[in-house]
Each structure stands twice: as C-alpha cells, then as structure tokens.
Design a protein around this motif. Structure first.
Motif, mmCIF file in Angstrom:
data_model
loop_
_atom_site.group_PDB
_atom_site.id
_atom_site.type_symbol
_atom_site.label_atom_id
_atom_site.label_comp_id
_atom_site.label_asym_id
_atom_site.label_seq_id
_atom_site.Cartn_x
_atom_site.Cartn_y
_atom_site.Cartn_z
ATOM 1 N N THR A 11 0.819 -1.212 0.000
ATOM 2 C CA THR A 11 0.000 0.000 0.000
ATOM 3 C C THR A 11 0.851 1.259 0.000
ATOM 4 O OG1 THR A 11 -1.616 -1.238 1.308
ATOM 5 C CG2 THR A 11 -1.936 1.132 1.151
ATOM 6 N N SER A 12 1.993 1.212 0.655
ATOM 7 C CA SER A 12 2.833 2.405 0.745
ATOM 8 C C SER A 12 4.104 2.318 -0.084
ATOM 9 C CB SER A 12 3.207 2.672 2.206
ATOM 10 O OG SER A 12 3.876 1.552 2.761
ATOM 11 N N ALA A 13 4.496 1.093 -0.461
ATOM 12 C CA ALA A 13 5.747 0.925 -1.206
ATOM 13 C C ALA A 13 5.758 -0.419 -1.916
ATOM 14 C CB ALA A 13 6.946 1.009 -0.256
ATOM 15 N N VAL A 14 6.605 -0.513 -2.932
ATOM 16 C CA VAL A 14 6.874 -1.798 -3.575
ATOM 17 C C VAL A 14 8.228 -2.280 -3.069
ATOM 18 C CG1 VAL A 14 7.904 -0.717 -5.640
ATOM 19 C CG2 VAL A 14 7.031 -3.073 -5.752
ATOM 20 N N SER A 263 -2.299 -3.193 7.430
ATOM 21 C CA SER A 263 -3.400 -3.919 8.056
ATOM 22 C C SER A 263 -2.810 -5.082 8.846
ATOM 23 C CB SER A 263 -4.376 -4.435 6.986
ATOM 24 O OG SER A 263 -3.726 -5.372 6.144
ATOM 25 N N GLY A 264 -3.649 -5.772 9.577
ATOM 26 C CA GLY A 264 -3.206 -6.958 10.295
ATOM 27 C C GLY A 264 -4.070 -8.130 9.886
ATOM 28 N N GLY A 296 -8.797 -13.598 9.139
ATOM 29 C CA GLY A 296 -9.413 -12.480 9.840
ATOM 30 C C GLY A 296 -8.580 -11.237 9.611
ATOM 31 N N VAL A 297 -9.226 -10.062 9.588
ATOM 32 C CA VAL A 297 -8.533 -8.829 9.212
ATOM 33 C C VAL A 297 -8.776 -7.702 10.207
ATOM 34 C CG1 VAL A 297 -8.290 -7.032 7.450
ATOM 35 C CG2 VAL A 297 -8.683 -9.406 6.757
ATOM 36 N N THR A 298 -7.703 -7.063 10.630
ATOM 37 C CA THR A 298 -7.756 -5.793 11.347
ATOM 38 C C THR A 298 -7.329 -4.717 10.349
ATOM 39 O OG1 THR A 298 -7.251 -6.769 13.501
ATOM 40 C CG2 THR A 298 -6.726 -4.430 13.212
ATOM 41 N N LEU A 299 -8.231 -3.824 10.005
ATOM 42 C CA LEU A 299 -7.956 -2.886 8.911
ATOM 43 C C LEU A 299 -6.779 -1.957 9.196
ATOM 44 C CD1 LEU A 299 -11.526 -1.810 7.665
ATOM 45 C CD2 LEU A 299 -9.875 -3.288 6.506
ATOM 46 N N ALA A 300 -6.666 -1.480 10.423
ATOM 47 C CA ALA A 300 -5.608 -0.514 10.748
ATOM 48 C C ALA A 300 -4.751 -1.071 11.880
ATOM 49 C CB ALA A 300 -6.193 0.842 11.128
ATOM 50 N N ALA A 301 -3.834 -1.961 11.547
ATOM 51 C CA ALA A 301 -2.951 -2.563 12.551
ATOM 52 C C ALA A 301 -1.693 -1.713 12.682
ATOM 53 C CB ALA A 301 -2.631 -4.000 12.171
ATOM 54 N N THR A 338 -8.670 1.188 20.793
ATOM 55 C CA THR A 338 -9.275 0.353 19.745
ATOM 56 C C THR A 338 -8.766 0.836 18.382
ATOM 57 O OG1 THR A 338 -11.222 1.795 19.649
ATOM 58 C CG2 THR A 338 -11.366 -0.150 21.056
ATOM 59 N N PRO A 339 -8.245 -0.060 17.541
ATOM 60 C CA PRO A 339 -7.594 0.354 16.285
ATOM 61 C C PRO A 339 -8.566 0.500 15.110
ATOM 62 C CG PRO A 339 -7.326 -1.992 16.564
ATOM 63 C CD PRO A 339 -8.087 -1.503 17.771
ATOM 64 N N TYR A 340 -9.601 1.308 15.310
ATOM 65 C CA TYR A 340 -10.650 1.423 14.290
ATOM 66 C C TYR A 340 -10.510 2.707 13.463
ATOM 67 C CZ TYR A 340 -12.857 -1.895 17.571
ATOM 68 O OH TYR A 340 -13.127 -2.950 18.411
ATOM 69 N N LEU A 341 -9.295 3.086 13.113
ATOM 70 C CA LEU A 341 -9.072 4.357 12.424
ATOM 71 C C LEU A 341 -9.827 4.455 11.107
ATOM 72 C CD1 LEU A 341 -5.242 4.929 12.929
ATOM 73 C CD2 LEU A 341 -7.112 6.095 14.087
ATOM 74 N N VAL A 342 -9.982 3.330 10.399
ATOM 75 C CA VAL A 342 -10.674 3.347 9.087
ATOM 76 C C VAL A 342 -11.854 2.390 9.095
ATOM 77 C CG1 VAL A 342 -8.658 4.063 7.763
ATOM 78 C CG2 VAL A 342 -9.042 1.627 8.172
ATOM 79 N N GLY A 343 -12.465 2.199 10.296
ATOM 80 C CA GLY A 343 -13.513 1.204 10.425
ATOM 81 C C GLY A 343 -12.892 -0.123 10.829
ATOM 82 N N GLU A 344 -13.691 -1.183 10.797
ATOM 83 C CA GLU A 344 -13.157 -2.492 11.147
ATOM 84 C C GLU A 344 -13.827 -3.581 10.328
ATOM 85 O OE1 GLU A 344 -10.779 -3.983 11.553
ATOM 86 O OE2 GLU A 344 -10.226 -3.898 13.656
ATOM 87 N N ARG A 345 -13.084 -4.689 10.163
ATOM 88 C CA ARG A 345 -13.602 -5.787 9.357
ATOM 89 C C ARG A 345 -13.939 -7.003 10.208
ATOM 90 N NH1 ARG A 345 -10.734 -7.368 3.742
ATOM 91 N NH2 ARG A 345 -11.165 -5.153 3.425
ATOM 92 N N THR A 346 -12.964 -7.580 10.900
ATOM 93 C CA THR A 346 -13.231 -8.764 11.720
ATOM 94 C C THR A 346 -13.191 -8.362 13.196
ATOM 95 O OG1 THR A 346 -12.086 -10.135 10.073
ATOM 96 C CG2 THR A 346 -12.506 -11.127 12.214
ATOM 97 N N PRO A 347 -14.246 -8.696 13.937
ATOM 98 C CA PRO A 347 -15.440 -9.445 13.544
ATOM 99 C C PRO A 347 -16.671 -8.582 13.289
ATOM 100 C CG PRO A 347 -15.302 -9.414 15.922
ATOM 101 C CD PRO A 347 -14.164 -8.547 15.411
#
Length: 501
Positions: A11-14, A263-264, A296-301, A338-347
């Motif tokens: 997302t930030s670099a190759v 992400s995590g 499972g995904v944490t959007l902003a880890a 809580t790491p919800y800076l951009v919302g959350e996915r799981t759960p």
C-alpha cells in the motif's frame, strides 16, 4: 547459481527481493509512492506510480547484481488485495485505483446482499459483501461514475496491472480473484450467477490462472529500462496475504500466521473449501495449488501505530518509542485503545466505527499511549484467533511476520494475548518471499512449494507466553471487546461531521 525476484506491491511501497536457489536474500529494494485520500473513507492510488517505482527498483537490483543477469530466471508478484483498476478498450487506466482500505461502498454492499442473497454469497465466493472487496467498488463506479463505467472493458487488481505493464499479458490468479467477491472459489471460475444478479458483463472479468503459472516474459522495453533479460520468465503471483502465508510456511493443516503490516491479518491453512465460518472470517483460495485459507482482518494494525507516532511523536524514532513502551506494565496503566481508524472488518464489519482511547487521566505519558496502541492492535487480532478456536481449530503455535515480528516487546505481547507459542522466522521477508517461492516453484527448481519451503525457510526462534501476563490480558481483553458496543452509536452519529471542512 540461479536467482528469482519476488515483488511485493504494498500500500505504501513496492518491495523487491533477489533470492538465490538456497533461499538466501541477496538484495532488497523498496520504493515508496503516495496515497490519495480526498475524503474520509476514500483511499486511492495512481497505478502509474506502481509501474514507475517497480521499474526503478528492478533497475537498481540489476545495477547492483555482480553476476550474469541472464541467471535471474524468474519473477513473480505479491500484491495488495481487493483494489480496483478499470481499463478501457485500449487497456488504458480510466480512473485512479480504488484500494482495499477504501470504505465508501456501504450502500453497494447492502445492494449486493439484497440482490444476490447472503446464503448465495457464503455458498459461491464464501464471503459476505464488505466495503474492502472489489465487487462493491465496481458497483460504486457504475452508480456514481457512469461515464467511467461505460468505458470499462476489463478490471484488474493491483499486482495484475503491474504484471500486465511488464509483460503485456492480462491475467488474474485465483487467490486475488477470490478477494473480488466474484469468484466461485470451489469451481475456480467467475460466477455468472453473481454477474447476472448485478448486471455486470462477465467479459469485464480477466482470464484466470494458478499463482505459479508462467504467463509470459518481460517486454523488450522493460528489459532495456532495467537491464534484465528478455528471457526472464514471469509467473502470475498471488494476493499478499496468500503469499505472506507461503513465505511463512503456512502450507499444511495446523499452521497459522499473524502478519502486522498496514493492516493486520490472521491466516490459517485449509485443505478444502467445504468448511463454514458463517462469514465471520474470509475464506479464500490459497496461492498454493489446490488449497485454501481462512483469514481475519484488522484494517488498521501497523497503520494505527504509525498514525500515532506521526501525529503525537513525530520526532521520536520507532525504536525509542517501543523501548519506552517496554517499561510500561501490562494494561498500560489502565489505558485501552481500539484500532478502528478506518472502520473495522473482523469481527464487526463496520465502516463507521472509529478509534477510541479509554481510561485516560493526567498520569498517562507517551509511553502508556504507545503500549495501549500496541495492545489494542493485538487484541483486535485475537478476535480472529478466538473465532478460529470457536470453530474447532487448534491454535497453539503462531508464526509472526511483519512489523509485529520485528519487536521483542510485540512478540511477547502476541504470545501473552494469544496464549500461544509465537514463532519468528529467522529470515522474515513476508509476501515478497512468498512471491519469490512461487517463481522458484514455477521455474521448476522444486517439485512442490512444501519442498521449496524446506530449503528457503529456516527454523524460527520462539517466544512462550508468560502465565501471569496471560491471565491479566484475559481480563483486559474482555474490557476491550466491550468498547465496540459502547461506542458504536456515538461513532455512527459523528459520521455527519467527518467530511466537514
């Protein structure tokens, strides 16, 4: 000696790795590019930036290589998942790429669920409609940018567009296709049923290939720009989390990986696609042949920690920041994050929830906030592990990769919160190594990815949970889980104020 290149389009670099036949990483190159965020919830990039920086990285690798460049036999790719690149009839990019962490598509997710049905979604692509997936982005463009949608003849995901620019060949592999919500993951084909339900022409979907398949050679103009051989074989590659799993050796039942990057993710190997997790975690095709994985995904880890540092401790280095946090006891002196800076996915699957610090008082210092952020990220990842365990999976050993594996403090924190032995690979290169392994396997160096892993991946160091910390974290974890439900409505109502200048 022969060599392969693994390219990880993040997302930030190759990041590019040059790897020899023994699995030794001889050189790494990283090239950054910007993120475009015009509104809250929007996240886009210019695909041309990926191409330019990758070519620059390949040239740097070639310039520093002291051997015969024709000995670099193959290249493969790992890439950020779910992104949408739309091409016109001339294969030109129509608009900026919409990325995985873009959350503008809540209405489109509701439309997909209504028109396709939740049961069909769990039966065909094996996942529910979430803002991060590719399909809702296609519908968003169709609804909000009809002039762009009318031009669209094909969609690609990020690493597939990059590979197209290097080879001139258009493909998508099964692991990345599984992240679109359009793939029948058991039949390994695009779902006509879903396309018809949403009035999407099936021709918009690119040809499908396995991750280890050779799809061409690099174009002459790319060879001239980089110095690499035109004979170098190009292999399809896979989704970053699938490649990360390969690079961590998650190639058989019982293996689970935790990766903390932007992400995590928590990824666990599945031998077949017949299990059901009721949409609580993702279920996708692995980049390894004839295999699957749950995730499972944490959007902003890691993003939560980098945001915190850049906002509140810009002049402090990461090492110094974490060193301070290591002196703080478990629980950060009664402070939770809580790491919800951009919302959350799981759960929770919630695009409107946002982060909170809970329990602040005047005695808290920078070190307490840092530890709270790290603990909050790890608590969020533990929610995925908890789901896996509730569905019968035994998770007593976890392979840690990414930023969370580079800190002794964070490794111990993971062991304590997960209550599991955490293993850190000695040579941890994550998705880039997985891409290199796909190239090595595709080039015929090994009979299987498992055989490749036995050569490329070395024994890991391990961290055991500390019983006293495990018990404290069990209590704190229950408090952490209560924050979402306590702040959900407040955050929903605050949405009205977020896009106000």
């Amino acid at each position: 000696m022969k060599y392969v290149i693994g390219v990880d389009l993040g997302t930030s670099a190759v990041k590019l790795l040059l790897v020899n036949q023994k699995g030794k990483v001889l050189q790494t190159v990283s090239k950054e590019y910007p993120l475009i965020q015009e509104k809250a919830g929007y996240s886009e990039q210019n695909p041309e930036d990926w191409v330019a920086q990758t070519i620059a990285g390949l040239k740097e690798l070639a310039d520093c290589f002291s051997g015969d460049l024709s000995d670099i036999e193959g290249i493969s790719f790992s890439g950020q998942m779910h992104g949408l690149i739309l091409l016109d009839g001339n294969h030109e990019v129509i608009r900026p790429a919409i990325l995985w962490n873009d959350t503008r598509t809540t209405a489109e997710c509701q439309e997909i669920t209504k028109r396709v049905g939740k049961e069909k979604l769990l039966q065909i692509p094996k996942n529910i409609a979430l803002e991060g997936f590719t399909l809702p982005k296609i519908l968003w463009v169709k609804k909000h940018e009809p002039e762009n949608y009318a031009k669209a003849k094909l969609f690609l995901l990020p690493k597939d567009y990059l590979r197209f620019r290097l080879t001139g060949q258009l493909h998508i592999d099964y692991s990345d296709a599984a992240s679109t919500l359009l793939l029948d993951i058991n039949k390994l084909s695009w779902s006509k049923e879903i396309c018809e339900a949403l009035d999407i022409h099936p021709d918009l979907c690119p040809p499908l290939v396995p991750s280890h398949e050779m799809v061409g050679n690099i174009k002459k103009e790319i060879a001239e720009k980089t110095g690499l051989s035109e004979e170098m074989k190009v292999f399809a590659g896979g989704a970053d989390n699938a490649c990360g799993a390969i690079g961590a050796g998650v190639l058989e039942e019982g293996k689970t990986m935790v990766s903390i990057g932007t992400s995590g993710v928590v990824v666990s190997y599945e031998a077949d696609g017949d299990k059901s997790f009721d949409g609580k975690v993702h279920y996708m095709n692995h980049a390894a042949p004839n295999a699957y994985y749950t995730m499972g995904v944490t959007l902003a880890a890691g993003y939560s920690l980098s945001w915190f540092k850049n906002t509140f401790a810009k002049e402090v280095g990461f090492d110094a920041l974490l060193k301070q946090a290591s002196k703080v006891p478990v629980g950060a002196k009664g402070l939770l994050f809580t790491p919800y800076l951009v919302g959350e996915r799981t759960p929770y699957v919630d695009a409107t929830i946002r982060s909170s610090f809970i329990g602040m008082d005047s005695s808290h210092e920078l070190k307490h906030f840092t530890r709270a952020v790290m603990e909050g990220i790890t608590f969020s990842l533990n929610e995925s592990i908890e789901i896996f365990r509730e569905h019968g999976k035994v998770i007593d050993k976890v392979i840690a990769i990414g930023g969370g594996a580079k800190s002794e403090l964070w490794l111990q924190m993971q062991a304590d919160i997960f209550n599991a032995t955490v293993m850190k690979p000695n040579s941890e290169q994550g998705p880039g190594m997985g891409a290199a392994m796909l190239a090595a396997y595709g080039a015929g160096w090994f009979a299987s990815l498992q055989e490749c892993a036995s050569v490329f991946l070395k024994d890991a160091e391990t961290v055991e949970p500390i019983p006293e910390n495990v018990e404290k974290y069990k209590e704190l974890y229950q408090l952490y889980k209560s924050i979402y439900h306590s702040t959900k409505q407040v955050n929903k109502e605050l949405m009205a104020y977020r896009n106000v200048d």
